[in-house]
Write a protein that holds these residues in place. Structure first.
Motif, PDB file in Angstrom:
ATOM      1  N   GLN A 184      49.390   5.546  18.764  1.00 53.26           N
ATOM      2  CA  GLN A 184      48.299   6.203  19.474  1.00 53.26           C
ATOM      3  C   GLN A 184      47.403   5.175  20.157  1.00 53.26           C
ATOM      4  N   GLU A 185      47.162   4.073  19.435  1.00 53.02           N
ATOM      5  CA  GLU A 185      46.328   3.012  19.984  1.00 53.02           C
ATOM      6  C   GLU A 185      46.948   2.472  21.284  1.00 53.02           C
ATOM      7  N   ILE A 186      48.255   2.267  21.232  1.00 54.44           N
ATOM      8  CA  ILE A 186      48.953   1.761  22.423  1.00 54.44           C
ATOM      9  C   ILE A 186      48.900   2.799  23.541  1.00 54.44           C
ATOM     10  N   LEU A 187      49.127   4.054  23.151  1.00 55.77           N
ATOM     11  CA  LEU A 187      49.167   5.129  24.140  1.00 55.77           C
ATOM     12  C   LEU A 187      47.822   5.292  24.851  1.00 55.77           C
ATOM     13  N   ASP A 188      46.733   5.239  24.091  1.00 56.18           N
ATOM     14  CA  ASP A 188      45.394   5.363  24.690  1.00 56.18           C
ATOM     15  C   ASP A 188      45.180   4.284  25.739  1.00 56.18           C
ATOM     16  N   THR A 189      45.576   3.057  25.387  1.00 61.61           N
ATOM     17  CA  THR A 189      45.410   1.960  26.336  1.00 61.61           C
ATOM     18  C   THR A 189      46.309   2.163  27.549  1.00 61.61           C
ATOM     19  N   LEU A 190      47.542   2.611  27.275  1.00 63.19           N
ATOM     20  CA  LEU A 190      48.472   2.858  28.387  1.00 63.19           C
ATOM     21  C   LEU A 190      47.896   3.877  29.366  1.00 63.19           C
ATOM     22  N   ALA A 191      47.230   4.911  28.816  1.00 64.10           N
ATOM     23  CA  ALA A 191      46.640   5.942  29.667  1.00 64.10           C
ATOM     24  C   ALA A 191      45.606   5.311  30.602  1.00 64.10           C
ATOM     25  N   ASN A 192      44.805   4.406  30.053  1.00 68.04           N
ATOM     26  CA  ASN A 192      43.819   3.700  30.859  1.00 68.04           C
ATOM     27  C   ASN A 192      44.474   2.866  31.948  1.00 68.04           C
ATOM     28  N   VAL A 193      45.549   2.192  31.556  1.00 69.92           N
ATOM     29  CA  VAL A 193      46.266   1.349  32.514  1.00 69.92           C
ATOM     30  C   VAL A 193      46.773   2.202  33.664  1.00 69.92           C
ATOM     31  N   GLU A 194      47.340   3.357  33.323  1.00 68.56           N
ATOM     32  CA  GLU A 194      47.859   4.257  34.352  1.00 68.56           C
ATOM     33  C   GLU A 194      46.768   4.649  35.336  1.00 68.56           C
ATOM     34  N   VAL A 195      45.603   5.011  34.804  1.00 69.41           N
ATOM     35  CA  VAL A 195      44.479   5.402  35.657  1.00 69.41           C
ATOM     36  C   VAL A 195      44.161   4.278  36.628  1.00 69.41           C
ATOM     37  N   ASN A 196      44.108   3.074  36.123  1.00 67.94           N
ATOM     38  CA  ASN A 196      43.738   1.941  36.962  1.00 67.94           C
ATOM     39  C   ASN A 196      44.800   1.610  37.990  1.00 67.94           C
ATOM     40  N   ILE A 197      46.071   1.849  37.616  1.00 70.21           N
ATOM     41  CA  ILE A 197      47.123   1.599  38.605  1.00 70.21           C
ATOM     42  C   ILE A 197      47.052   2.652  39.707  1.00 70.21           C
ATOM     43  N   ASP A 198      46.723   3.897  39.302  1.00 74.91           N
ATOM     44  CA  ASP A 198      46.612   4.981  40.284  1.00 74.91           C
ATOM     45  C   ASP A 198      45.417   4.817  41.216  1.00 74.91           C
ATOM     46  N   TYR A 199      44.356   4.191  40.707  1.00 73.57           N
ATOM     47  CA  TYR A 199      43.168   4.001  41.547  1.00 73.57           C
ATOM     48  C   TYR A 199      42.849   2.522  41.703  1.00 73.57           C
ATOM     49  N   LYS A 430      50.953 -12.897  25.839  1.00 69.11           N
ATOM     50  CA  LYS A 430      51.291 -14.109  26.596  1.00 69.11           C
ATOM     51  C   LYS A 430      51.251 -13.823  28.110  1.00 69.11           C
ATOM     52  N   ALA A 431      51.830 -12.680  28.497  1.00 65.17           N
ATOM     53  CA  ALA A 431      51.872 -12.323  29.915  1.00 65.17           C
ATOM     54  C   ALA A 431      50.460 -12.206  30.475  1.00 65.17           C
ATOM     55  N   VAL A 432      49.582 -11.560  29.701  1.00 66.20           N
ATOM     56  CA  VAL A 432      48.203 -11.394  30.163  1.00 66.20           C
ATOM     57  C   VAL A 432      47.535 -12.770  30.299  1.00 66.20           C
ATOM     58  N   ASN A 433      47.736 -13.614  29.313  1.00 66.79           N
ATOM     59  CA  ASN A 433      47.152 -14.963  29.371  1.00 66.79           C
ATOM     60  C   ASN A 433      47.675 -15.765  30.558  1.00 66.79           C
ATOM     61  N   ASP A 434      48.957 -15.516  30.891  1.00 68.37           N
ATOM     62  CA  ASP A 434      49.555 -16.248  32.021  1.00 68.37           C
ATOM     63  C   ASP A 434      49.202 -15.618  33.367  1.00 68.37           C
ATOM     64  N   GLY A 435      48.440 -14.535  33.350  1.00 68.97           N
ATOM     65  CA  GLY A 435      48.029 -13.892  34.591  1.00 68.97           C
ATOM     66  C   GLY A 435      49.124 -13.077  35.265  1.00 68.97           C
ATOM     67  N   VAL A 436      50.114 -12.671  34.483  1.00 69.56           N
ATOM     68  CA  VAL A 436      51.191 -11.821  35.025  1.00 69.56           C
ATOM     69  C   VAL A 436      50.587 -10.456  35.406  1.00 69.56           C
ATOM     70  N   PRO A 437      51.022  -9.854  36.528  1.00 65.20           N
ATOM     71  CA  PRO A 437      50.450  -8.555  36.925  1.00 65.20           C
ATOM     72  C   PRO A 437      50.567  -7.501  35.817  1.00 65.20           C
ATOM     73  N   VAL A 438      49.552  -6.659  35.787  1.00 65.67           N
ATOM     74  CA  VAL A 438      49.448  -5.681  34.709  1.00 65.67           C
ATOM     75  C   VAL A 438      50.687  -4.792  34.579  1.00 65.67           C
ATOM     76  N   ASP A 439      51.216  -4.339  35.735  1.00 65.05           N
ATOM     77  CA  ASP A 439      52.347  -3.411  35.635  1.00 65.05           C
ATOM     78  C   ASP A 439      53.598  -4.085  35.081  1.00 65.05           C
ATOM     79  N   ILE A 440      53.666  -5.416  35.141  1.00 69.27           N
ATOM     80  CA  ILE A 440      54.802  -6.124  34.537  1.00 69.27           C
ATOM     81  C   ILE A 440      54.571  -6.248  33.024  1.00 69.27           C
ATOM     82  N   ALA A 441      53.374  -6.665  32.655  1.00 73.13           N
ATOM     83  CA  ALA A 441      53.046  -6.808  31.232  1.00 73.13           C
ATOM     84  C   ALA A 441      53.193  -5.465  30.517  1.00 73.13           C
ATOM     85  N   GLN A 442      52.951  -4.429  31.288  1.00 74.18           N
ATOM     86  CA  GLN A 442      52.990  -3.084  30.725  1.00 74.18           C
ATOM     87  C   GLN A 442      54.383  -2.706  30.205  1.00 74.18           C
TER      88      GLN A 442
END
Ligand SMILES: Nc1nc2c(ncn2[C@@H]2O[C@H](COP(=O)(O)OP(=O)(O)OP(=O)(O)O)[C@@H](O)[C@H]2O)c(=O)[nH]1
Ligand SMILES: [Mg+2]
Length: 476
Positions: A184-199, A430-442
């Motif tokens: 659920q914790e992962i899913l909640d964050t994923l939902a946020n990520v989706e919103v940000n990718i959409d907007y 690691k991906a986030v620390n390396d500055g990899v785009p969010v949709d890839i880290a996702q």
């Protein structure tokens, strides 16, 4: 739509959400649920759409279609073709475990009677159940998750009370709830990520990335906590593989006999009495041990003894715990020293036995020499053996005896999936620390969510489910 294990899953859209509906199309299965043999009673179990109809054809006593659930009824099992009475029986017909109609026929315990009743059910339309199929239906019907199904097997196979307790807790859903919370914790964050990718105009990429890394770290911590129970969980479930090793005649078989309270192993004063390994399960102060008595490890030219020594070495490799016996009434031999060296990387207890014959080696000397736990005993006079048992217990269960509410990981499947999810989450960080785009880290983030779902069975592949349930016993 897809079909899995005789079940059809339909997916449809409702208020922008994907919904799943499961239609079960089960045939009726039957099996003898009690061990085959003579006993007070035996139970023949049947589950499926036609269970009540079939039971009504062979049971005379009550109309099972009309009785209230969770009631038991007296009557007779009668072969409708011949009119012959097969047995007196008590029959229950509740909707239970599998979430479908179940009939349980309690008849007299006996191989012929139970087989006859089973054959009768099969000839009236039921099919012989596969091992674990009753539990599998409970899973497929959403009554339990995979961790709970596994715990059913663990309860049946539990070798100690503690193992049973852990399994009962898992059946109550302890592990399932923990996994759900992480997903659920992962899913909640994923939902946020989706919103940000959409907007994308929010330009919240960095915020989102940080959120994802934070959640990954938080879930990793929880996974670590669960993984830290895996070693103990495995021991509780399978028993601690414990090899009793030492030179010929030091008292290895005597120790096995003492711990198992039996005379399973032959004990004589002839060196080289035990030629093959002998395994026994025993609970020592609540610690389940798979005890292996071995042939004395020493140099020999005897053909049979040589094979025995090889087997002893294999047992040694496999052991989680080594009980190394040394004859304390004699000087340390080169072969003793070799064994001390050979077992130095193992968890071990060095037992200075035959203390009744005098002691050339003291506990302190040996402790200094090896840095291990050392205890002095006389197995013959039963001296210090209770202390030895305490030591075994202390070595392995100092942490868990008091933790009654602890959820544990108990099998290899759960452990390896937790490790996989952990490494996926580490990749996210690691991906986030390396500055990899969010949709890839996702991608790895979603991967971890999936992997955790495999533990509970929400995203487990079909073959796995089939294999898992096939390990069950028949009628379970
Ligand atoms: N005095 C004395 N004798 C013991 C003690 N423990 C075992 N023995 C005796 O030592 C002899 C050998 O015991 P076992 O248990 O057969 O020894 P083992 O290590 O299994 O021997 P192998 O199978 O030949 O390798 C028997 O006669 C036992 O009764 C002890 O603490 N004190
Ligand atoms: Mg022996």
């Amino acid at each position: 739509m897809f079909i899995r294990g005789g079940v059809m899953h339909f997916f449809y859209w409702k208020k922008g959400k994907i919904m799943a509906q499961t239609l079960t199309e089960f045939d009726t299965i039957a099996a003898i649920s009690t061990p085959i043999g003579e006993g007070g009673i035996s139970i023949v179990r049947m589950s499926g759409e036609d269970a009540i109809k079939i039971a009504n054809e062979v049971f005379k006593g009550a109309d099972l279609a009309k009785v209230p659930t969770h009631t038991i009824h007296y009557g007779h099992i009668i072969d409708p073709d011949t009119g012959e009475t097969i047995d007196e029986a008590m029959v229950t017909a509740p909707k239970t475990f599998t979430r479908e109609d179940i009939v349980e026929i309690n008849c007299h315990g006996g191989i012929v009677v139970t087989n006859h009743i089973l054959q009768l059910l099969l000839s009236h339309g039921a099919r012989m159940a596969d091992p674990g199929e009753f539990t599998k239906r409970a899973f497929v019907n959403g009554r339990i998750d995979l961790t709970q199904a596994e715990s059913v097997m663990d309860i049946v196979r539990a070798k100690t009370d503690k193992a049973r307790q852990v399994a009962e807790r898992q059946l109550e859903g302890g592990l399932m709830h923990k996994i759900h919370a992480m997903r659920q914790e992962i899913l909640d964050t994923l939902a946020n990520v989706e919103v940000n990718i959409d907007y994308p105009e929010y330009d919240a990429d960095t915020v989102t990335a940080k959120q994802m890394a934070d959640t990954a770290n938080s879930v990793i911590k929880k996974i670590d906590r669960l993984l830290s129970t895996a070693q103990e969980g495995k021991i509780l479930r399978n028993g601690l593989v414990t090899a009793i090793v030492g030179q010929p005649n030091v008292g290895k078989s005597s120790l096995l006999n003492y711990l198992t309270q039996s005379d399973k192993a032959i004990v004589t004063d002839v060196a080289g009495t035990t030629r093959d390994t002998l395994e026994e399960y025993v609970s020592v102060k609540g610690v389940p041990l798979e005890l292996i008595d071995t042939a004395g490890i020493h140099h020999t030219d005897d053909k049979v003894e040589k094979i025995g020594v090889e087997r002893s070495k294999k047992a040694l490799e496999r052991a989680d715990l080594v009980l190394l016996l040394i004859d304390a009434s004699k000087d340390l031999t080169d072969e003793d020293k070799a064994l001390i060296e050979e077992t130095k990387d193992k968890k071990r207890i060095i037992i200075l036995n035959k203390s009744d014959l005098g002691q050339k080696l003291t506990v302190d000397q040996m402790k200094k020499l090896t840095g291990s736990e050392v205890i002095s005993t006389s197995i013959l006079k039963e001296k210090n053996l209770d202390e030895l048992e305490e030591l075994i217990n202390k070595l392995f269960f100092s942490g868990i005896e008091n933790s009654n509410d602890q959820v544990m990981v108990t099998n290899q499947r759960q452990t390896s999936l937790l490790n996989k999810a952990k490494s996926e989450l580490q990749d996210v960080v690691k991906a986030v620390n390396d500055g990899v785009p969010v949709d890839i880290a996702q991608i790895d983030f979603t991967g971890a969510w999936d992997t955790l779902g495999e533990i509970t069975g929400e995203s487990a592949p079909d073959e796995l489910i089939t294999t898992l349930f096939s390990q069950f016993c028949l009628g379970k």
